[in-house]
Motif scaffolding. Structure first.
Motif, short mmCIF file in Angstrom:
data_model
loop_
_atom_site.label_atom_id
_atom_site.label_comp_id
_atom_site.label_asym_id
_atom_site.label_seq_id
_atom_site.Cartn_x
_atom_site.Cartn_y
_atom_site.Cartn_z
N SER A 15 0.82 -1.22 0.00
CA SER A 15 0.00 0.00 0.00
C SER A 15 0.85 1.27 0.00
CB SER A 15 -0.92 0.01 1.22
OG SER A 15 -0.19 0.04 2.43
N GLN A 16 2.17 1.11 0.05
CA GLN A 16 3.06 2.27 0.20
C GLN A 16 3.39 2.92 -1.14
OE1 GLN A 16 4.05 -0.90 0.38
NE2 GLN A 16 6.06 -1.14 -0.56
N TYR A 17 3.78 4.20 -1.07
CA TYR A 17 4.26 4.93 -2.24
C TYR A 17 5.01 6.15 -1.73
CZ TYR A 17 -0.15 7.28 -1.07
OH TYR A 17 -1.17 7.89 -0.38
N TYR A 18 5.88 6.67 -2.58
CA TYR A 18 6.59 7.89 -2.21
C TYR A 18 5.60 9.05 -2.09
CZ TYR A 18 11.04 5.56 -3.19
OH TYR A 18 12.11 4.70 -3.17
N ARG A 19 5.90 9.96 -1.16
CA ARG A 19 5.12 11.18 -0.90
C ARG A 19 3.81 10.89 -0.16
NH1 ARG A 19 8.07 14.42 -4.62
NH2 ARG A 19 7.46 16.25 -3.39
N MET A 20 3.63 9.65 0.34
CA MET A 20 2.37 9.35 1.03
C MET A 20 2.26 10.21 2.29
SD MET A 20 3.25 5.47 2.38
CE MET A 20 4.84 5.08 3.16
N GLY A 21 1.10 10.83 2.42
CA GLY A 21 0.83 11.70 3.55
C GLY A 21 1.52 13.05 3.51
N GLU A 22 2.13 13.41 2.40
CA GLU A 22 2.89 14.66 2.34
C GLU A 22 2.05 15.90 2.65
OE1 GLU A 22 6.49 16.39 -0.33
OE2 GLU A 22 4.72 15.67 -1.44
N PRO A 23 0.83 16.03 2.14
CA PRO A 23 0.04 17.22 2.49
C PRO A 23 -0.18 17.35 3.99
CG PRO A 23 -0.92 16.12 0.59
CD PRO A 23 0.12 15.20 1.14
N PHE A 31 0.50 15.32 12.87
CA PHE A 31 1.04 14.31 11.95
C PHE A 31 2.54 14.52 11.78
CE2 PHE A 31 2.15 12.62 7.78
CZ PHE A 31 1.51 11.38 7.76
N ARG A 32 2.95 15.75 11.55
CA ARG A 32 4.38 16.04 11.36
C ARG A 32 5.18 15.73 12.62
NH1 ARG A 32 3.70 20.62 9.64
NH2 ARG A 32 3.98 21.86 11.53
N HIS A 33 4.64 16.06 13.79
CA HIS A 33 5.33 15.77 15.05
C HIS A 33 5.63 14.28 15.19
CE1 HIS A 33 6.16 15.43 19.37
NE2 HIS A 33 5.21 14.49 19.40
N TRP A 34 4.63 13.44 14.93
CA TRP A 34 4.83 12.01 15.10
C TRP A 34 5.71 11.42 14.01
CZ3 TRP A 34 4.42 9.16 19.20
CH2 TRP A 34 3.64 9.62 20.26
N MET A 35 5.61 11.91 12.79
CA MET A 35 6.52 11.44 11.75
C MET A 35 7.96 11.77 12.13
SD MET A 35 5.08 9.80 9.21
CE MET A 35 6.22 9.97 7.83
N VAL A 44 18.19 5.92 14.31
CA VAL A 44 19.08 5.17 15.20
C VAL A 44 19.11 3.70 14.81
CG1 VAL A 44 19.44 4.45 17.59
CG2 VAL A 44 18.72 6.80 17.10
N LEU A 45 17.95 3.17 14.41
CA LEU A 45 17.85 1.75 14.09
C LEU A 45 18.50 1.39 12.76
CD1 LEU A 45 14.12 1.15 15.08
CD2 LEU A 45 16.12 0.28 16.30
N CYS A 46 18.26 2.22 11.73
CA CYS A 46 18.70 1.82 10.39
C CYS A 46 19.72 2.76 9.77
CB CYS A 46 17.50 1.67 9.46
SG CYS A 46 16.64 3.21 9.08
N GLY A 47 20.02 3.88 10.44
CA GLY A 47 21.08 4.76 9.95
C GLY A 47 20.66 5.73 8.87
N SER A 48 19.38 5.83 8.58
CA SER A 48 18.93 6.78 7.56
C SER A 48 17.57 7.33 7.93
CB SER A 48 18.87 6.13 6.18
OG SER A 48 17.98 5.03 6.16
N SER A 49 17.20 8.45 7.34
CA SER A 49 15.94 9.11 7.62
C SER A 49 14.84 8.57 6.70
CB SER A 49 16.07 10.62 7.42
OG SER A 49 14.80 11.23 7.42
N ILE A 50 13.79 8.02 7.30
CA ILE A 50 12.65 7.53 6.53
C ILE A 50 11.86 8.72 5.97
CG2 ILE A 50 10.56 6.14 6.58
CD1 ILE A 50 13.17 4.57 6.93
N ALA A 74 8.33 2.87 6.84
CA ALA A 74 7.58 4.02 6.34
C ALA A 74 6.08 3.82 6.50
CB ALA A 74 7.93 4.27 4.88
N ILE A 75 5.59 2.63 6.18
CA ILE A 75 4.15 2.35 6.32
C ILE A 75 3.73 2.52 7.78
CG2 ILE A 75 2.38 0.55 6.20
CD1 ILE A 75 3.98 -0.60 3.80
#
Length: 315
Positions: A15-23, A31-35, A44-50, A74-75
């Protein structure tokens, strides 16, 4: 008339795609706070920003997003942040329902697991499967599920889900799915290869059975604040059993059976929290004629999320 109880529904891989939830990331503070909060833990877990990956300006919504294990993280992040934004707007779940990987968000929103432990376990699950399971995939087929019984499909793939009377999903190894696609092409049957890298809900997960169970055994779980509906067993839990997530990843998805069981009890407001509104679309084919239940969603690859959010929270 009593108000309908609300079920938050969470979809899984595919169900995932790039830019999901961007608006919402740009226009909704909660939403932004929790993301961002979950992204700090994911880094910390994977070394990159989701967050940077999902909202990469070089990517479009139509680009394939199949980077396991990052897509799983990301999902979860999008679904959990979406649920928290709804809660902040006074829309609360009376039950949660998770399909496949969406069960992590369902369990976390229900309070049975922490979001931080969910992220860590999603990452461990993906790494275990990369190490022990052969590469594979899943194929959504728009046809009567009886088509699966044809030997050209049944001998090459497992039945991973029956979503409604004209839509099912099979899982298998890549070469075998290529042959299934050629068979479907010859019969002009529509299908879509899902953006996943393993044959979830099939025998090809068994190779990772022992390490996956050990991974899930290490996940701290407590009582849920609201019941969690499992789409692997079409069962409702107040406290998740120890083998819950093993059955989530291994067993076929039983979404229609779960809905049938719920509808036999009472009507509900089914609110799809997933990125694509997939479960809401399935429900339109599953709800019995005359059902008093309502269906809603917020996120969509077609856009309009801020308007949908306002409509859901104003209802």
């Amino acid at each position: 008339m009593q108000p309908l109880k609300t079920i938050f529904m969470f979809s899984g891989q595919g169900s995932q795609y790039y830019r999901m939830g961007e608006p919402l990331y740009e226009g909704n503070e909660v939403f932004r706070h929790w993301m961002d909060r979950l992204d700090s833990h994911a880094r910390v877990l994977c070394g990159s920003s989701i967050v940077s990956l999902v909202y990469d300006p070089a990517r479009s919504r139509s680009d394939t997003f199949a980077r396991t294990p990052l897509s799983g993280l990301a999902i979860f992040m999008v679904e959990y942040a979406m649920a928290k934004a709804l809660e902040a707007a006074h829309v609360h779940a009376d039950l949660t329902l998770g399909a496949s990987l969406g069960s992590y968000a369902a369990a976390a929103v229900a309070g049975a697991i922490s979001p931080e432990n969910a992220l860590a376990t999603i990452l461990r699950q993906a790494r275990v499967m990369e190490q022990h399971c052969p590469p594979g995939g899943m194929l959504a087929v728009v046809a009567d599920p009886s088509l699966y019984d044809m030997p050209e499909i049944a001998t090459r793939a497992d039945l991973a889900a029956v979503n409604f009377s004209s839509h099912f999903v099979v899982a298998g190894l890549d070469a075998a799915l290529d042959e299934v696609e050629r068979f479907l092409d010859a019969r002009t049957v529509p299908y879509q290869r899902l953006p996943v890298t393993h044959a979830f809900h099939s025998r090809w997960i068994d190779a990772a059975g022992q390490p996956l169970r050990a991974c899930f055994d290490a996940l701290p779980m407590g009582p849920a604040r609201v019941p969690v509906v499992c789409c692997a067993r079409a069962t409702e839990y107040g406290r998740l059993p120890g083998d819950f997530f093993w059955h989530v990843v291994r067993d076929p998805i039983a979404f229609p059976a779960a809905v049938q069981r719920l509808e036999a009890r009472e009507p509900f407001h089914y609110l799809d929290i997933g990125p694509s509104g997939t479960l809401a679309a399935f429900l339109r084919y599953l709800l019995p004629s005359g059902s008093a239940s309502r269906i809603g969603k917020v996120l969509s690859p077609l856009g309009g999320e801020l308007k949908s959010f306002d409509q859901v929270t104003a209802a």
